[in-house]
Design a protein around this motif. Structure first.
Motif, mmCIF file in Angstrom:
data_model
loop_
_atom_site.group_PDB
_atom_site.id
_atom_site.type_symbol
_atom_site.label_atom_id
_atom_site.label_comp_id
_atom_site.label_asym_id
_atom_site.label_seq_id
_atom_site.Cartn_x
_atom_site.Cartn_y
_atom_site.Cartn_z
ATOM 1 N N TYR A 64 -0.404 3.914 2.835
ATOM 2 C CA TYR A 64 0.142 3.600 3.838
ATOM 3 C C TYR A 64 1.631 4.212 3.944
ATOM 4 O O TYR A 64 2.544 4.215 5.495
ATOM 5 C CB TYR A 64 0.182 1.855 4.236
ATOM 6 C CG TYR A 64 1.055 1.531 5.759
ATOM 7 C CD1 TYR A 64 0.549 2.290 6.958
ATOM 8 C CD2 TYR A 64 2.166 0.885 5.384
ATOM 9 C CE1 TYR A 64 1.603 1.938 7.869
ATOM 10 C CE2 TYR A 64 2.977 1.009 6.276
ATOM 11 C CZ TYR A 64 2.861 0.885 7.944
ATOM 12 O OH TYR A 64 3.081 0.525 8.826
ATOM 13 N N SER B 177 -0.315 -1.303 -6.688
ATOM 14 C CA SER B 177 0.361 -0.124 -6.459
ATOM 15 C C SER B 177 0.022 0.919 -7.906
ATOM 16 O O SER B 177 -0.155 1.710 -7.259
ATOM 17 C CB SER B 177 1.716 -0.081 -6.145
ATOM 18 O OG SER B 177 2.536 -0.265 -7.423
ATOM 19 N N THR C 101 1.327 -2.499 3.749
ATOM 20 C CA THR C 101 0.394 -2.841 4.593
ATOM 21 C C THR C 101 -0.578 -1.943 5.954
ATOM 22 O O THR C 101 0.923 -2.075 6.706
ATOM 23 C CB THR C 101 -0.523 -3.430 3.969
ATOM 24 O OG1 THR C 101 -0.892 -4.698 4.660
ATOM 25 C CG2 THR C 101 -0.450 -3.596 2.147
ATOM 26 N N SER D 249 0.635 -0.998 -0.025
ATOM 27 C CA SER D 249 -0.050 0.017 0.024
ATOM 28 C C SER D 249 0.800 1.269 0.426
ATOM 29 O O SER D 249 1.676 1.609 0.641
ATOM 30 C CB SER D 249 -1.099 0.079 1.250
ATOM 31 O OG SER D 249 -1.815 0.998 1.671
ATOM 32 N N ASN E 46 2.697 -7.635 6.002
ATOM 33 C CA ASN E 46 2.937 -6.867 4.251
ATOM 34 C C ASN E 46 3.725 -5.725 4.694
ATOM 35 O O ASN E 46 3.103 -5.056 5.558
ATOM 36 C CB ASN E 46 1.995 -7.261 3.565
ATOM 37 C CG ASN E 46 2.332 -8.889 2.913
ATOM 38 O OD1 ASN E 46 3.116 -8.955 2.137
ATOM 39 N ND2 ASN E 46 1.418 -9.525 2.943
#
Length: 826
Positions: free
Chosen positions: A37, A66, A114, A34, A112
């Motif tokens: 993020y 992305s 994120t 992300s 991950n």
């Protein structure tokens, strides 16, 4: 690094580690991604702390996702986003490596990059430092290098692999392991499946009594769990129940296994999605624990298709970090199978050239044939675009030159699309110049002033090396101006050292360099650029150096006083200092610039001069490492002379350095092998001159005064005539080329050929001499075809060892036809 208390009941967050040090380099690897993020929660604290070398490496799936975040304003300009693709698996490690001159930390876990992976989910991360986990850092370096050697792994850019592997290895070398427990190790499946390595680890620690597994994903038939349980001969297997609504593990089917599986629930705080991966094996002699990215699936655990990374703890006690409660087996809820491997999808990584934004380079990651003509289109989030045609090579690489690209280079959120028939690949576009600005900002007027006064701090030296690693080609004219000794006004007042004279009048104004803080031309001034003048004086310092000791600490303490560091458990080595100050990174960048300038002789000359002058000054007068300086001088001389750059030019700094370096190296010659070394030096000078060396010109180019440059520091006993005498001794020694030429001439006349010539001193040379003195020698020996690196008789390519002999000794010996080819071209 700021102290983080790992013993508190509330564990530190990812943010705590990001804010715990003045990090200079950061590497993130992830599967899912992300950008919103990353840019809001991760990038900001790093940049605020001064980190300007940030890499984000993601699986092709995460990279593709992305591309939907079109309003990302920072990707490609403040950090690099690099895709990785595999044919049958996924790039799945979840790591954060943070590095600074003072500290390194490695976070390896299950989350991950994120919002969920760094907070919302239940994840597990291990925080490792070289002070307690040196072996793990070496394992991480090996893991990165393994990525670079796997031919089936495609990545848009590979430079990050070697750079961060070198940092991890350096951290390992200065660290140690906690002696109270076996060292923590890292497991990856680049060479062997994780399950094989786990079985090996458990087999030497007694019978496996219990196997406990937490994983968000399982095989529909539970294959990986069953396989691991049977191979470790686990007497009991426990699979975590993390949700009462259902489980991706088939408890009902597992009831029929030879040893049934028991459902239990790990005690975890909160009602979060459990994304942690946890494999714990209790043995007769202790506990084996694996955490990290490895799911309990066939692909992750029992094959080498994925790229995974896990932390292996071997504990001598039978302990568990988690409490478990009884649980009923929930209903089976099969996982949604995620894509695995590139398949038919294709993605692009592209970047503007660091020195010319009209050039765009990139790579197409694909399992299909890529060679041929494609069209490209660069598009900015607001709709502006530029398009054209591009030729993609069979390895997926491409390069575009377009005058219109220059206007797009600094635009944010820039993406590229490559199209060919019904195929389309997309990716982000990076600006290497902007990505390098962070390091340039640190080279201020104050830093240059301190360096010119020989009072430069470690930070000043780092800033200089960082700057030159991206901007060296802006100062080629300065560094290729000839030098001479001088007792002028710039001589240090506190030493008897001479300085170097380079006439400022020889420089023309270069207003495009007016971009460094503290150096501006006066309004309306058409005179010499002030920054150019400063760089010129800096070069005088490099060559006229003096003996002032650099300052390394804010309190102006002496940087080279070991007694001041007696509280340290270990003193820094020269290698440590070179790494910390950025010398190795600077030289890697210069090597790449030199490689890129092979077809631009003038640029090549200046870059080679910068490489020598900065490299020698650092080793002699900052690291105080004479052995390293001698070795570096020899390597540089061989590399610089092989390019034939002398030409018909007027006297230049490169020519001066070549002949002066040859004289210095001759002065070092070992008496037992002096002739061999002098022949090698003369050979190199002939290559540099592309023919016979003109002795008067060579002597004119020699910097006779040993105090100008590096000779007097390397060999303090040299007098003013020593360098000239050394150079004359080189030029009076026949080169290999001349010896071979004379030998052929004697053979053609039927005259005796002396066997004691230096060229015949090796086993290869002796074999050649034996052939030359035979009546039918001309059937076995001939002059090599000019600029041809294969056998001139049968045209078979030389294997690597024979090729090296041909290039170094000028004698080619074919292993196919057994005949000789002699290179007698200058």
């Amino acid at each position: 690094m700021n102290k983080i208390d790992m013993t508190e009941s509330v564990p530190p967050t990812i943010r705590d580690f990001l804010e715990a040090g003045q990090w200079k380099h950061a590497l993130f690897t992830t599967y899912a991604l992300s950008l919103s993020y990353f840019e809001s929660e991760v990038l900001r604290p790093l940049i605020q702390a001064g980190c300007d070398d940030i890499w984000l490496v993601a699986d092709a799936q995460g990279y593709r996702a992305s591309l939907l975040e079109r309003r990302s304003m920072r990707v490609g300009q403040e950090y690099r986003l690099v895709p990785v693709g595999l044919p049958n698996g996924v790039f799945h490690p979840k790591c954060i490596y943070l590095s600074s001159p003072e500290q390194d930390v490695l976070l390896i876990g299950s989350g991950n990059l994120t919002f969920g992976g760094h907070g919302r989910n239940a994840e597990v991360f291990e925080a490792l430092t070289p002070e307690n986990h040196a072996t793990a850092f070496q394992d991480y370096a090996d893991f990165l290098l393994g990525l670079g050697t796997r031919s089936d792994i495609q990545t848009g850019l590979t430079g990050w692999i070697d750079e961060f592997a070198a940092r991890a290895e350096q951290a390992s070398r200065r660290g140690t392991d906690d002696s109270s427990t076996p060292p923590i190790r890292l497991l990856h499946p680049l060479e062997a499946p994780i399950s094989d390595q786990l079985v090996d680890a458990v087999s030497i620690r007694g019978a496996c009594e219990e196997l406990k597994i937490i994983s968000p994903y399982f095989d529909p038939n539970g294959f990986a769990v069953q396989n691991l349980a049977e191979r470790t001969d686990a007497q009991k297997t426990i699979v975590a129940v993390t949700s009462p609504q259902g489980s991706p593990f088939p408890f009902a089917d597992a009831a029929s296994w030879k040893k049934p599986v028991t459902p239990k629930a790990p005690v975890l705080s909160g009602q979060k999605f459990v994304h942690a991966k946890w494999i714990e094996l209790t043995t007769a002699d202790g506990t084996v624990l694996l955490t990290g990215s490895v799911n309990a699936t066939r692909k992750a655990l029992t094959t080498t298709d994925n790229v995974e990374l896990g932390v292996l703890r071997l504990m001598n006690e039978r302990i568990s970090f988690l409490d478990w409660t009884e649980s009923d087996a929930p209903s089976f809820d099969a996982d949604t199978q995620m894509p695995s491997g590139l398949g038919s999808s294709e993605i692009v990584f592209a970047r503007f050239d660091q020195r010319d934004t009209r050039i765009l380079k990139g790579s197409l990651l694909s399992l299909q044939e890529t060679e041929g003509s494609w069209t490209y289109r660069l598009t900015q989030a607001d709709g502006a675009s530029v398009a054209g045609d591009v030729t993609v090579k069979d390895n997926g690489s491409f390069e575009v030159f377009n005058e219109n690209l220059d206007g797009f280079a600094e635009l944010p959120a820039l993406q590229i699309a490559l199209k060919r028939d019904d195929r389309e690949a997309r990716g982000w576009v990076h600006n290497d110049l902007l990505l390098s600005i962070g390091s340039r900002r640190r080279l201020t007027a104050g830093a240059l002033s301190r360096l010119m006064r020989r009072d430069g701090t470690d930070d000043d030296i780092q800033a200089l090396l960082d700057y030159l690693s991206v901007q060296a080609d802006k100062h080629l004219r300065i560094f290729n101006l000839p030098v001479a000794s001088d007792d002028g006004e710039d001589a240090p007042k506190d030493t008897d050292e001479q300085t170097v004279s380079v006439l400022i009048d020889d420089l023309a104004p270069m207003p495009d360099l007016d971009n460094i803080e503290g150096f501006k031309n006066p309004a309306g001034s058409a005179g010499q650029d002030h920054f150019e003048t400063a760089m010129l004086r800096l070069r005088r310092m490099l060559l006229g150096h003096g003996r002032k000791i650099a300052v390394s600490r804010a309190d102006n303490a002496d940087a080279v006083v070991a007694e001041d560091e007696e509280n340290d458990e270990r003193q820094r080595s020269n290698d440590d200092d070179a790494y910390r100050l950025g010398l190795k990174e600077f030289e890697r960048s210069l090597d790449q610039m030199i490689k890129d300038a092979e077809d631009r002789p003038d640029a090549l000359k200046g870059l080679l001069v910068i490489q020598l002058e900065v490299g020698m000054w650092m080793r002699l007068h900052r690291l105080d490492d004479l052995d390293s300086a001698r070795e570096f001088l020899g390597r540089w001389f061989v590399n610089a002379t092989k390019r034939g750059l002398a030409g018909e030019d007027n006297l230049s700094a490169l020519t001066q350095h070549i002949f002066t370096s040859a004289a210095i190296l001759a002065a070092f010659a070992d008496p037992y092998s002096e002739t061999t070394q002098l022949v090698a030096l003369h050979d190199a000078l002939e290559r540099f001159c592309s023919g016979i060396v003109d002795e008067p010109n060579a002597l004119e180019s020699l910097v006779h005064d040993p105090k100008t440059g590096f000779a007097s520091t390397l060999l303090p006993e040299l007098d003013e005539d020593a360098l000239e005498a050394a150079l004359k001794s080189i030029l009076s020694t026949r080169t290999r080329r001349r010896q071979l030429e004379d030998a052929l001439r004697l053979a053609e006349r039927g005259d005796d050929i002396p066997s004691d010539w230096e060229i015949f001193g090796t086993p290869l040379g002796q074999s050649l001499h034996a052939k030359l003195i035979k009546p039918n020698w001309n059937k076995q020996i001939k002059r090599a075809i000019p600029n041809y690196t294969a056998c001139s008789h049968c045209w078979c390519a030389y294997p690597i060892q024979e090729l090296n002999q041909f290039q170094s000794q000028r004698i080619g010996h074919c292993i196919q036809c057994k005949k000789f080819s002699l290179d007698i071209e200058p």
